[in-house]
Design a protein around this motif. Sequence first.
Motif, short mmCIF file in Angstrom:
data_model
loop_
_atom_site.label_atom_id
_atom_site.label_comp_id
_atom_site.label_asym_id
_atom_site.label_seq_id
_atom_site.Cartn_x
_atom_site.Cartn_y
_atom_site.Cartn_z
N TRP A 113 41.00 12.41 134.99
CA TRP A 113 40.81 13.21 136.20
C TRP A 113 39.69 14.25 136.11
O TRP A 113 39.09 14.60 137.14
N PRO A 114 39.34 14.80 134.91
CA PRO A 114 38.28 15.82 134.91
C PRO A 114 36.93 15.32 135.41
O PRO A 114 36.08 16.13 135.78
N ILE A 115 36.73 14.01 135.42
CA ILE A 115 35.43 13.52 135.86
C ILE A 115 35.28 13.54 137.37
O ILE A 115 34.16 13.56 137.91
N TRP A 116 36.40 13.61 138.10
CA TRP A 116 36.31 13.59 139.57
C TRP A 116 35.65 14.84 140.14
O TRP A 116 34.84 14.72 141.08
N PRO A 117 35.93 16.04 139.63
CA PRO A 117 35.16 17.19 140.12
C PRO A 117 33.65 17.05 139.86
O PRO A 117 32.83 17.50 140.66
N LEU A 118 33.30 16.40 138.74
CA LEU A 118 31.88 16.18 138.46
C LEU A 118 31.27 15.21 139.46
O LEU A 118 30.13 15.40 139.90
N ILE A 119 32.00 14.17 139.81
CA ILE A 119 31.50 13.22 140.81
C ILE A 119 31.32 13.92 142.15
O ILE A 119 30.30 13.74 142.83
N PHE A 120 32.29 14.74 142.53
CA PHE A 120 32.18 15.50 143.78
C PHE A 120 30.98 16.43 143.74
O PHE A 120 30.20 16.52 144.70
N GLY A 121 30.79 17.12 142.60
CA GLY A 121 29.64 18.02 142.46
C GLY A 121 28.32 17.29 142.54
O GLY A 121 27.35 17.79 143.13
N SER A 122 28.28 16.08 141.99
CA SER A 122 27.03 15.31 142.03
C SER A 122 26.70 14.89 143.46
O SER A 122 25.52 14.88 143.86
#
Length: 204
Positions: free
Chosen positions: A10-19
């Motif tokens: 799940w921690p990668i989803w905020p990164l995807i949203f930020g990108s």
Amino acid sequence: MWSIISAAGWPIWPLIFGSVVALAIVFERVWALRKKDLIPENLVSDVCKTLPQFKDRQNIARLESHSALGSLMAAGLSAFYRNEDVESAMQDKSVGIQNTLEKHLDVLSMIASAAPLMGLLGTVIGMIEIFAVQGSAAQTPEAIAAGIAVALYNTAFGLIVAIPALVAYRLFRIRINSLLEDMGDSVKPFEDLLKQHANSRKAG
């Protein structure tokens, strides 16, 4: 790609949203910071030639909505016809124009700063999960190596997001500073003309 995303957790989803947000800001600012739209050629000379026409407030309103340079000149004209200080009015307007040009850049800077930390957080969480697993089968060197590789995906993706966002932010800042300098140079003859008329009016 999907297997990497799902394995990273799940921690990668905020990164995807930020990108996605960062990419949207980049496209929006590239479109908004086009010099030909912000500082149209010959606008200053055209306004200087037709200065008496701007006694009409409607003409000032049209000039203000024309472009960033037009709005700066409109502020000077409004101050001139109200017998106010032209230079102060244009300086105040230039601050507003700068704020408009810098729209969303704070968000882009925040993404560039936060993305590596978010990636590191994902890596730490992944490492905790790896070593928290009980059982000898899960603690084989191959399983641990695979788990570490998955955890490091978060750090890598965080850097992949942060580096372009930071570069874009710095390039936009350079672009905005250049546009403001060009705008100031372009509007100088107009500002001098208004000051001359204002001094003549006072002397008369």
